[in-house]
Write an enzyme that holds these catalytic residues in place. Structure first.
Site, short mmCIF file in Angstrom:
data_model
loop_
_atom_site.label_atom_id
_atom_site.label_comp_id
_atom_site.label_asym_id
_atom_site.label_seq_id
_atom_site.Cartn_x
_atom_site.Cartn_y
_atom_site.Cartn_z
N HIS A 1 6.11 5.80 11.15
CA HIS A 1 5.49 5.72 9.82
C HIS A 1 4.61 6.98 9.69
O HIS A 1 3.39 6.91 9.73
CB HIS A 1 4.65 4.44 9.75
CG HIS A 1 4.28 4.00 8.37
ND1 HIS A 1 4.47 4.79 7.26
CD2 HIS A 1 3.72 2.84 7.93
CE1 HIS A 1 4.04 4.13 6.19
NE2 HIS A 1 3.58 2.94 6.57
N LYS B 1 28.02 -4.40 -3.98
CA LYS B 1 29.47 -4.18 -4.12
C LYS B 1 30.05 -3.59 -2.84
O LYS B 1 31.21 -3.19 -2.81
CB LYS B 1 29.75 -3.25 -5.29
CG LYS B 1 29.24 -3.74 -6.63
CD LYS B 1 29.59 -2.73 -7.72
CE LYS B 1 28.91 -3.03 -9.03
NZ LYS B 1 29.00 -1.89 -9.96
N ARG C 1 11.53 3.43 2.39
CA ARG C 1 11.11 2.52 3.45
C ARG C 1 12.28 1.59 3.74
O ARG C 1 12.89 1.06 2.82
CB ARG C 1 9.90 1.71 3.02
CG ARG C 1 9.70 0.52 3.93
CD ARG C 1 8.41 -0.19 3.70
NE ARG C 1 7.28 0.60 4.14
CZ ARG C 1 6.09 0.07 4.39
NH1 ARG C 1 5.89 -1.21 4.26
NH2 ARG C 1 5.10 0.83 4.78
N ARG D 1 0.79 -1.23 0.00
CA ARG D 1 0.00 0.00 0.00
C ARG D 1 0.82 1.27 0.00
O ARG D 1 0.53 2.21 -0.75
CB ARG D 1 -0.91 0.04 1.24
CG ARG D 1 -2.17 -0.74 1.06
CD ARG D 1 -2.63 -1.29 2.40
NE ARG D 1 -1.84 -2.47 2.70
CZ ARG D 1 -2.18 -3.70 2.35
NH1 ARG D 1 -3.34 -3.91 1.80
NH2 ARG D 1 -1.40 -4.73 2.60
N THR D 2 1.83 1.33 0.85
CA THR D 2 2.60 2.58 0.94
C THR D 2 3.28 2.84 -0.40
O THR D 2 3.27 3.96 -0.92
CB THR D 2 3.62 2.51 2.09
OG1 THR D 2 2.92 2.11 3.26
CG2 THR D 2 4.29 3.85 2.33
C1 NCD Z 1 2.03 -1.09 7.99
C2 NCD Z 1 3.53 -0.97 8.03
O1 NCD Z 1 4.21 -1.27 7.05
O2 NCD Z 1 4.00 -0.55 9.07
N1 NCD Z 1 1.51 -1.24 6.69
C3 NCD Z 1 1.32 -0.14 5.91
O3 NCD Z 1 2.21 0.65 5.67
N2 NCD Z 1 0.08 0.05 5.45
C4 NCD Z 1 1.49 -2.07 8.96
C5 NCD Z 1 2.00 -3.48 8.99
O4 NCD Z 1 2.86 -3.89 8.20
O5 NCD Z 1 1.53 -4.23 9.83
#
Ligand code: NCD
Length: 360
Positions: free
Chosen positions: A175, A121, A142, A92-93
Site C-alpha cells: 500500500h 460477462k 485497489r 479513506r484511500t
Molecule cells: C488500510 C488498508 O486498506 O490496508 N486502510 C487504509 O487504506 N487506510 C488498513 C486496513 O484496512 O486495516
C-alpha cells in the site's frame, strides 16, 4: 442465476516471468525519463523523493487555506481525467484520492465493484483496466489480489496508451501511498525534534497480512539510524521478505509479543487491525487480540512526544478515549493522506513545480 459467466482464462504472455523478478530489476519498467510513472511499490521511493513530496504536500495544504490558492490549484490539471477502480472496500484511500483529484481540478470517474462492469460477462480485469485507459489519463486502483496494480501497469506499459497506475492497495502485499502519508505524518510529528531520522517505531498487530506496515517498513531504508519493534501475536509475525530487506539495509528490528514493555521505549506506535478478510479459515481465528490494544491507561507510560498512529479503520485496537490525547495522530494522519496524494498526482503529471513557484 445472476447471469454472470466465469472470467476468461486467457492470460498475458510473459507476466509470470516478470512478476517473479527481483523488485530492483523491475523498477525501471515503471519509470519514464528518470521520473516515476507508475506507483506500484514502496521500494520506488528514495529519500530525495520523499523529502520533495512532503514539501509539495505542505505547499498544497497551505495554498488550500485560501480561496485564491484553491483556485490556483484547481487550474493545475482541469484537462486531465482520473479513474478510481476500487474493487475492494475502501473509505479513506478512495475519498482522499478523489478529493486530491478535485483539489487539482481533475475530473473523476469511479468503479467500486465488478458487478456492474463487463467483468460479469467474463472479461478479464486486465482488459477492463485497458478499457479505462482509453478514456482517462490516470488510473488509481485497489484490488484484493497481490500484484494486481503491478500487472495492470505492466500490461498498459506495453500498449499505445500507457497511463500511470497508482496502487491504492494490492491485497495483503503493498500500500505504497499509505506509506507516503505515514511518513508525512511522522515527519510532521517530529518536526521540532529533528525529523524522522534516529527514531524508534513500534508496529503492532497483524504484521503478516497488513500491507500498510509492510510498505512502511520498506521506506525505513531512506532514514538514518531507525529502530523497529514488531509487536504481534506469534501467528501474525512480520514475514521473512521484509525482515530480509531490513537486514540487507542494516535496519535494526526486534520482535516481541510484550506490547507494554515496548511502549515507553518508542517515539511512535503504529497500530493495525487484524486482517481477517485474508484468512483461509476465518472461524478458527480470534476476532481480536486484547494484548495488542492501546488503552487509555497506556497514555501515562508512553513518552510525552510519542505519536500514536493507525491507518484506520479501527476496531478495538485503540480505545476511543485515547482520541482526545494530543499524541493521537490518526485523524490527522487520514487527512494528511489527501495532501500527500494531491502532491503525488501533481508530481505524476509534472506540475508540482507550478505549486512550488507560488512560494518563491
Ligand atoms: C488500510 C488498508 O486498506 O490496508 N486502510 C487504509 O487504506 N487506510 C488498513 C486496513 O484496512 O486495516
Amino acid at each position: 442465476m445472476d447471469g454472470s459467466v466465469e472470467q476468461t482464462r486467457q492470460t498475458y504472455q510473459g507476466w509470470d516471468e516478470f512478476y517473479n523478478k527481483n523488485v530492483d530489476e523491475k523498477l525501471a519498467f515503471f519509470e519514464v525519463n528518470g521520473r516515476l510513472f507508475d506507483i506500484i511499490f514502496a521500494q520506488q521511493f528514495d529519500r530525495p523523493f520523499m523529502d520533495y513530496l512532503c514539501k509539495i504536500a505542505d505547499m498544497i495544504r497551505l495554498l488550500a487555506q485560501t480561496k485564491m490558492g484553491q483556485e490556483k490549484l484547481r487550474h493545475l490539471l482541469p484537462h486531465k481525467r482520473a479513474m478510481l477502480y476500487f474493487v475492494q472496500p475502501s473509505t479513506r484511500t478512495f475519498l482522499s484520492f478523489q478529493n486530491a483529484c478535485y483539489i487539482l481540478g481533475l475530473s473523476v470517474s469511479e468503479s467500486r465493484g465488478t458487478s456492474t462492469s463487463s467483468e460479469v460477462k467474463g472479461e478479464s480485469s486486465e482488459d477492463t483496466i485497458r478499457t479505462f485507459a482509453s478514456y482517462v489519463d490516470l488510473i488509481i486502483c485497489r484490488h484484493s489480489e497481490a500484484g494486481f496494480a503491478e500487472k495492470t501497469a505492466w500490461v498498459l506499459n506495453q500498449t499505445e496508451r500507457p497511463v500511470p497506475i497508482l496502487n491504492g492497495g494490492s491485497g495483503p502485499d503493498q500500500h505504497p501511498t499509505q506509506a507516503l502519508l505515514d511518513i508525512y505524518t511522522l515527519e510532521r510529528s517530529f518536526q521540532d525534534i529533528g525529523g524522522l531520522d534516529g527514531k524508534k517505531i513500534a508496529m503492532v498487530g497483524d504484521l503478516k497480512r497488513g500491507r500498510t506496515v509492510r510498505s512502511l517498513s520498506y521506506l525505513m531504508k531512506n532514514y538514518n539510524d531507525m529502530t523497529l519493534y514488531f509487536v504481534s501475536p506469534d501467528i501474525f509475525r512480520m514475514k521473512d521478505d521484509i525482515k530480509d530487506f531490513l537486514k540487507k539495509h542494516n535496519i535494526a528490528y526486534y520482535e516481541t509479543e510484550d506490547f507494554e514493555s515496548v511502549m515507553p521505549l518508542v517515539d511512535a506506535i503504529y497500530m493495525t487491525r487484524i486482517q481477517k478478510e485474508y484468512s483461509d479459515d476465518p472461524s478458527s481465528e480470534a476476532d481480536t487480540y486484547p494484548g495488542f490494544h492501546f488503552k487509555k491507561k497506556h497514555l501515562s507510560i508512553i513518552q510525552p512526544h510519542c505519536t500514536i498512529m493507525h491507518p484506520l479503520p479501527r476496531r478495538y485496537e485503540i480505545e476511543v478515549e485515547v482520541d482526545k490525547d494530543p499524541r493521537a495522530a490518526y485523524w490527522r494522519q487520514e487527512r494528511n493522506g489527501m495532501w500527500i496524494r494531491a502532491a503525488l498526482i501533481a508530481y505524476v503529471f509534472g506540475v508540482e513545480q507550478e505549486v512550488s513557484k507560488e512560494f518563491l
